[in-house]
Design a protein around this motif. Structure first.
Motif, PDB file in Angstrom:
ATOM      1  N   ASP A   1      -6.290 -10.313 -10.764  1.00  0.00           N
ATOM      2  CA  ASP A   1      -6.887  -9.119 -11.388  1.00  0.00           C
ATOM      3  C   ASP A   1      -7.692  -8.312 -10.375  1.00  0.00           C
ATOM      4  O   ASP A   1      -7.976  -8.785  -9.283  1.00  0.00           O
ATOM      5  N   ARG A   2      -8.028  -7.088 -10.784  1.00  0.00           N
ATOM      6  CA  ARG A   2      -8.925  -6.251  -9.967  1.00  0.00           C
ATOM      7  C   ARG A   2     -10.305  -6.246 -10.605  1.00  0.00           C
ATOM      8  O   ARG A   2     -10.428  -6.410 -11.834  1.00  0.00           O
ATOM      9  N   PRO A   3     -11.348  -5.985  -9.809  1.00  0.00           N
ATOM     10  CA  PRO A   3     -12.695  -6.004 -10.378  1.00  0.00           C
ATOM     11  C   PRO A   3     -13.034  -4.747 -11.171  1.00  0.00           C
ATOM     12  O   PRO A   3     -14.023  -4.712 -11.877  1.00  0.00           O
TER      13      PRO A   3
ATOM     14  N   THR B   1       2.987  -1.800 -15.541  1.00  0.00           N
ATOM     15  CA  THR B   1       2.976  -0.587 -14.703  1.00  0.00           C
ATOM     16  C   THR B   1       3.619  -0.880 -13.353  1.00  0.00           C
ATOM     17  O   THR B   1       4.431  -0.114 -12.843  1.00  0.00           O
ATOM     18  N   ARG B   2       3.267  -2.025 -12.764  1.00  0.00           N
ATOM     19  CA  ARG B   2       3.818  -2.376 -11.447  1.00  0.00           C
ATOM     20  C   ARG B   2       5.324  -2.589 -11.548  1.00  0.00           C
ATOM     21  O   ARG B   2       6.091  -2.100 -10.723  1.00  0.00           O
ATOM     22  N   THR B   3       5.768  -3.318 -12.598  1.00  0.00           N
ATOM     23  CA  THR B   3       7.208  -3.602 -12.735  1.00  0.00           C
ATOM     24  C   THR B   3       7.995  -2.303 -12.909  1.00  0.00           C
ATOM     25  O   THR B   3       9.013  -2.107 -12.237  1.00  0.00           O
TER      26      THR B   3
ATOM     27  N   PRO C   1     -10.111  -5.638  -2.851  1.00  0.00           N
ATOM     28  CA  PRO C   1     -10.806  -6.650  -3.652  1.00  0.00           C
ATOM     29  C   PRO C   1     -10.056  -7.039  -4.933  1.00  0.00           C
ATOM     30  O   PRO C   1      -9.460  -6.187  -5.594  1.00  0.00           O
ATOM     31  N   HIS C   2     -10.078  -8.344  -5.227  1.00  0.00           N
ATOM     32  CA  HIS C   2      -9.588  -8.854  -6.516  1.00  0.00           C
ATOM     33  C   HIS C   2     -10.823  -9.128  -7.381  1.00  0.00           C
ATOM     34  O   HIS C   2     -11.950  -8.970  -6.909  1.00  0.00           O
ATOM     35  N   GLY C   3     -10.602  -9.542  -8.637  1.00  0.00           N
ATOM     36  CA  GLY C   3     -11.761  -9.786  -9.491  1.00  0.00           C
ATOM     37  C   GLY C   3     -11.508 -10.938 -10.456  1.00  0.00           C
ATOM     38  O   GLY C   3     -10.359 -11.215 -10.816  1.00  0.00           O
TER      39      GLY C   3
ATOM     40  N   PHE D   1       0.264  -7.681   4.765  1.00  0.00           N
ATOM     41  CA  PHE D   1       0.485  -7.025   3.473  1.00  0.00           C
ATOM     42  C   PHE D   1      -0.092  -7.861   2.328  1.00  0.00           C
ATOM     43  O   PHE D   1       0.273  -7.676   1.177  1.00  0.00           O
ATOM     44  N   SER D   2      -0.961  -8.798   2.673  1.00  0.00           N
ATOM     45  CA  SER D   2      -1.590  -9.696   1.712  1.00  0.00           C
ATOM     46  C   SER D   2      -0.567 -10.704   1.173  1.00  0.00           C
ATOM     47  O   SER D   2       0.510 -10.871   1.771  1.00  0.00           O
ATOM     48  N   LEU D   3      -0.884 -11.354   0.070  1.00  0.00           N
ATOM     49  CA  LEU D   3      -0.011 -12.415  -0.437  1.00  0.00           C
ATOM     50  C   LEU D   3      -0.175 -12.542  -1.946  1.00  0.00           C
ATOM     51  O   LEU D   3      -1.099 -11.974  -2.521  1.00  0.00           O
TER      52      LEU D   3
ATOM     53  N   ARG E   1       0.913 -12.285  -6.083  1.00  0.00           N
ATOM     54  CA  ARG E   1       1.529 -11.291  -6.974  1.00  0.00           C
ATOM     55  C   ARG E   1       1.114  -9.867  -6.672  1.00  0.00           C
ATOM     56  O   ARG E   1       1.780  -8.927  -7.071  1.00  0.00           O
ATOM     57  N   ARG E   2      -0.028  -9.726  -6.022  1.00  0.00           N
ATOM     58  CA  ARG E   2      -0.506  -8.358  -5.769  1.00  0.00           C
ATOM     59  C   ARG E   2      -0.106  -7.888  -4.395  1.00  0.00           C
ATOM     60  O   ARG E   2      -0.558  -6.828  -3.942  1.00  0.00           O
ATOM     61  N   VAL E   3       0.750  -8.638  -3.731  1.00  0.00           N
ATOM     62  CA  VAL E   3       1.178  -8.292  -2.376  1.00  0.00           C
ATOM     63  C   VAL E   3       1.586  -6.821  -2.333  1.00  0.00           C
ATOM     64  O   VAL E   3       2.091  -6.277  -3.323  1.00  0.00           O
ATOM     65  N   CYS E   4       1.375  -6.178  -1.185  1.00  0.00           N
ATOM     66  CA  CYS E   4       1.636  -4.742  -1.060  1.00  0.00           C
ATOM     67  C   CYS E   4       3.006  -4.365  -1.627  1.00  0.00           C
ATOM     68  O   CYS E   4       4.016  -4.937  -1.258  1.00  0.00           O
ATOM     69  N   LEU E   5       2.970  -3.386  -2.482  1.00  0.00           N
ATOM     70  CA  LEU E   5       4.205  -2.953  -3.147  1.00  0.00           C
ATOM     71  C   LEU E   5       5.059  -2.081  -2.222  1.00  0.00           C
ATOM     72  O   LEU E   5       6.246  -1.915  -2.428  1.00  0.00           O
TER      73      LEU E   5
HETATM   74  C1  HEM Z   1       1.407  -0.784   7.274  1.00  0.00           C
HETATM   75  C2  HEM Z   1       1.237  -0.307   6.088  1.00  0.00           C
HETATM   76  C3  HEM Z   1       0.616  -1.013   4.920  1.00  0.00           C
HETATM   77  C4  HEM Z   1      -0.217  -2.106   4.871  1.00  0.00           C
HETATM   78  C5  HEM Z   1      -0.736  -2.928   6.037  1.00  0.00           C
HETATM   79  C6  HEM Z   1      -0.518  -2.358   3.483  1.00  0.00           C
HETATM   80  C7  HEM Z   1      -1.331  -3.384   3.029  1.00  0.00           C
HETATM   81  C8  HEM Z   1      -1.666  -3.581   1.702  1.00  0.00           C
HETATM   82  C9  HEM Z   1      -2.598  -4.571   1.236  1.00  0.00           C
HETATM   83  C10 HEM Z   1      -3.343  -5.564   2.122  1.00  0.00           C
HETATM   84  C11 HEM Z   1      -2.682  -4.461  -0.114  1.00  0.00           C
HETATM   85  C12 HEM Z   1      -3.591  -5.257  -1.061  1.00  0.00           C
HETATM   86  C13 HEM Z   1      -2.883  -6.414  -1.705  1.00  0.00           C
HETATM   87  C14 HEM Z   1      -3.836  -7.259  -2.530  1.00  0.00           C
HETATM   88  O1  HEM Z   1      -4.458  -6.740  -3.453  1.00  0.00           O
HETATM   89  O2  HEM Z   1      -4.019  -8.439  -2.238  1.00  0.00           O
HETATM   90  C15 HEM Z   1      -1.800  -3.400  -0.513  1.00  0.00           C
HETATM   91  C16 HEM Z   1      -1.618  -2.993  -1.822  1.00  0.00           C
HETATM   92  C17 HEM Z   1      -0.788  -1.942  -2.177  1.00  0.00           C
HETATM   93  N1  HEM Z   1       0.018  -1.212  -1.347  1.00  0.00           N
HETATM   94 FE1  HEM Z   1       0.175  -1.377   0.660  1.00  0.00          FE
HETATM   95  N2  HEM Z   1       0.125  -1.436   2.713  1.00  0.00           N
HETATM   96  C18 HEM Z   1       0.848  -0.604   3.543  1.00  0.00           C
HETATM   97  C19 HEM Z   1       1.661   0.429   3.176  1.00  0.00           C
HETATM   98  C20 HEM Z   1       1.962   0.776   1.881  1.00  0.00           C
HETATM   99  C21 HEM Z   1       2.913   1.780   1.475  1.00  0.00           C
HETATM  100  C22 HEM Z   1       3.801   2.591   2.419  1.00  0.00           C
HETATM  101  C23 HEM Z   1       2.871   1.857   0.099  1.00  0.00           C
HETATM  102  C24 HEM Z   1       3.632   2.702  -0.867  1.00  0.00           C
HETATM  103  C25 HEM Z   1       4.097   3.798  -0.780  1.00  0.00           C
HETATM  104  C26 HEM Z   1       1.898   0.887  -0.351  1.00  0.00           C
HETATM  105  C27 HEM Z   1       1.576   0.671  -1.670  1.00  0.00           C
HETATM  106  C28 HEM Z   1       0.667  -0.272  -2.114  1.00  0.00           C
HETATM  107  C29 HEM Z   1       0.253  -0.399  -3.497  1.00  0.00           C
HETATM  108  C30 HEM Z   1       0.715   0.474  -4.670  1.00  0.00           C
HETATM  109  C31 HEM Z   1      -0.646  -1.452  -3.544  1.00  0.00           C
HETATM  110  C32 HEM Z   1      -1.376  -2.001  -4.770  1.00  0.00           C
HETATM  111  C33 HEM Z   1      -0.581  -3.178  -5.327  1.00  0.00           C
HETATM  112  C34 HEM Z   1      -1.189  -3.760  -6.591  1.00  0.00           C
HETATM  113  O3  HEM Z   1      -2.383  -3.606  -6.804  1.00  0.00           O
HETATM  114  O4  HEM Z   1      -0.430  -4.376  -7.354  1.00  0.00           O
HETATM  115  N3  HEM Z   1       1.378   0.243   0.743  1.00  0.00           N
HETATM  116  N4  HEM Z   1      -1.184  -2.880   0.612  1.00  0.00           N
END
Ligand code: HEM
Length: 496
Positions: free
Chosen positions: A102-104, A129-131, A372-374, A434-436, A438-442
């Motif tokens: 979750d988020r905080p 929303t994510r799916t 941040p997560h919560g 890109f983290s790890l 379920r919330r890994v970067c989308l």
């Molecule tokens: C080098 C580029 C990028 C890095 C290093 C990066 C890294 C991250 C990290 C660390 C998170 C947090 C994950 C967590 O909450 O544990 C995240 C979330 C996210 N990223 Fe990226 N990101 C990059 C590029 C992008 C791009 C290009 C997009 C989309 C167009 C994107 C979309 C998102 C979204 C929507 C989330 C939120 C996911 C969620 O809360 O479910 N990111 N990213």
């Protein structure tokens, strides 16, 4: 008037205020039983002074050495739990994903977006929303070859601007942000903008400013009430105004799309969402305009400054390492040649590039504390209790600088990811940029694709040099929401 009554009323008010203050101070000094260990901090502000003007990564490194892989500290009134090291991170965010995803919640997302969108929402609302968003983005070719030509179009415009500088000292920051932002524009709005478009330039600068102003221990996160103070000492009003302006821009785009919508001709993300909206109940909160606005803004926030900053870090490391630049160019010449732009199909034949970019992810380290997560309820973890309402920070930096995983972690060395046969050795999988969980970067697949196409095309056409032989970029970082490189100029010389 009965002055005695007034006097005693005032005394009573003062007495109540003092009692409340004592309660508040003693409450803020209390550390609930069995929470992860950590420093006690001050009344009301907690450990904020520890983070003020300090590098949070240094602060967390020291706290980890003192208190262990899972420690806690109060930032303002919020209990913040920091999770460190590969094992604890996997245990929490992968194995216990149900509890740790979750988020905080934050003041800006609550007040301006009703906690909607992908990045700030939680629970079932976030999952749906994510799916939906991922499935729309996949259909639009996210991270696939069908999106490649749009990215290549942008790469060509980018290289042309750089070429026009004719090798003079040049700061690539603005053009890089515009070029990467344009890809999100193509995906969400269906069109790119000219780099000189003033509305587009303003939009990207609003995002960049909020990225810089929003910090880990930032005032708005801990004390949203500060926005009522006169002036804007903590830039809270500025951030809110920026978000309002961005919302208005996205709102105009949605309106324009609705007015020109054709069922059989879905142009982009907004059209695809509007089409889904028609299939669902009007009251369905997943498919309302607020969620669409929040998702589009999430894609811009998360998908622009992140990738653009990573490109700028990559250039910094190329400037410092001429030998690495030569090796990369050699690989590009062998696999791609010089008569066409690099394409995704070449990527699997370029292990040196993969090793290089992985090392940029590790040392560029733009989201060292992830997002941040919560805790939505009390979580028992490793015998300790993470109370409901705590903020949970995945300290990805603790992995990036782990000397057990990466020998001499301060040294930029792509070869650490290659075996004797010149192929990837598997260590690249340990870098968690890109983290790890379920919330890994989308946007990981899009980011990897963009970085590959931008960096290899840049190296194919140019040699990158420092501003002058004795003026190299700083390797120090600025901290906002992420870890950004400081401004620098370089000379980009066209190869013969
Ligand atoms: C080098 C580029 C990028 C890095 C290093 C990066 C890294 C991250 C990290 C660390 C998170 C947090 C994950 C967590 O909450 O544990 C995240 C979330 C996210 N990223 Fe990226 N990101 C990059 C590029 C992008 C791009 C290009 C997009 C989309 C167009 C994107 C979309 C998102 C979204 C929507 C989330 C939120 C996911 C969620 O809360 O479910 N990111 N990213």
């Amino acid at each position: 008037m009965d002055f005695t009554l007034l006097f005693s009323f005032n005394e009573l008010t003062v007495a109540i205020a003092v009692i409340l203050l004592i309660l508040l101070v003693s409450r803020s000094l209390q550390r609930p039983a069995n929470i992860p260990p950590g420093p006690s901090g001050y009344p009301i502000i907690g450990c904020m002074p520890l983070l003020r003007n300090a590098n949070p990564l240094d602060v967390f490194r020291k706290l980890r050495a003192q208190y262990g892989d899972v420690f806690s500290l109060k930032i303002g009134q919020k209990l913040t739990v920091v999770i460190n090291g590969s094992d604890a991170l996997k245990e929490a965010f992968v194995k216990r994903a149900d509890e740790f995803s979750d988020r905080p919640g934050s003041f800006i997302s609550e007040r301006l977006f009703q906690n909607k969108g992908i990045g700030a929402s939680s629970g079932e609302y976030w999952k749906q929303t994510r799916t939906y968003s991922i499935s729309i983005l996949r259909n639009l070719g996210f991270g696939k070859r069908s999106l490649e030509s749009r990215v290549q179009e942008e790469v060509t415009a980018y290289l042309d601007i750089i070429e026009k500088q004719d090798g003079r000292p040049y700061d690539v920051k603005e053009v890089t942000v515009l070029a990467i932002s344009n890809i999100i524009c193509s995906i969400t709005f269906g069109n790119r903008f000219e780099f000189s478009d003033t509305k587009f330039k303003r939009l990207t600068s609003l995002f960049a400013e909020n990225f810089r102003l929003n910090t880990v221990g930032g005032a708005i996160r801990s004390f949203p009430g500060l926005r009522h103070l006169p002036g804007d000492m903590f830039s809270i009003k500025k951030m809110i105004k920026n978000v309002e302006d961005i919302k208005a821009f996205v709102g105009e785009q949605i309106l324009e799309h609705r007015n020109t919508f054709e069922e059989e001709n879905e142009r982009d993300f907004i059209d695809a969402f509007l089409s889904e909206q028609k299939k669902h109940d009007k009251e369905d909160p997943i498919f309302d305009d607020m969620n669409l606005t929040a998702i589009v803004i999430n894609l811009f926030i998360a998908g622009t400054d992140t990738t653009a900053t990573m490109i700028r870090w990559a250039i910094v490391y190329l400037i410092y390492n001429k030998d690495i630049q030569d090796k990369l160019r050699q690989e590009i010449e062998t696999v791609v040649g010089t008569s066409r732009l690099p394409s995704l199909a070449d990527k699997s034949s370029m292990p040196y590039y993969e090793a290089f970019i992985t090392e940029v992810f590790r040392m560029g380290n733009i989201a060292p504390l992830s997002v941040p997560h919560g805790a939505k309820k009390d979580i028992t973890f490793r015998g300790m209790v993470i109370p409901k309402g705590s903020v949970i920070i995945p300290n990805l930096n603790s992995v990036m600088e782990d000397p057990v995983l990466f020998e001499n972690p301060d040294k930029f060395r792509p070869e650490r990811f290659l075996g004797d046969d010149g192929q990837l050795n598997g260590k690249e999988k340990t870098v968690m940029a890109f983290s790890l969980g379920r919330r890994v970067c989308l946007g990981e697949s899009l980011a990897r694709m963009e970085l590959f196409l931008y960096m290899t095309s840049l190296l194919q056409r140019f040699e990158i040099l420092p501003e002058s032989p004795d003026k190299f970029p700083s390797l120090e970082a600025n901290f906002g929401l992420g870890r950004a490189c400081k401004d620098y100029k370089c000379r980009v010389i066209k190869l013969k």
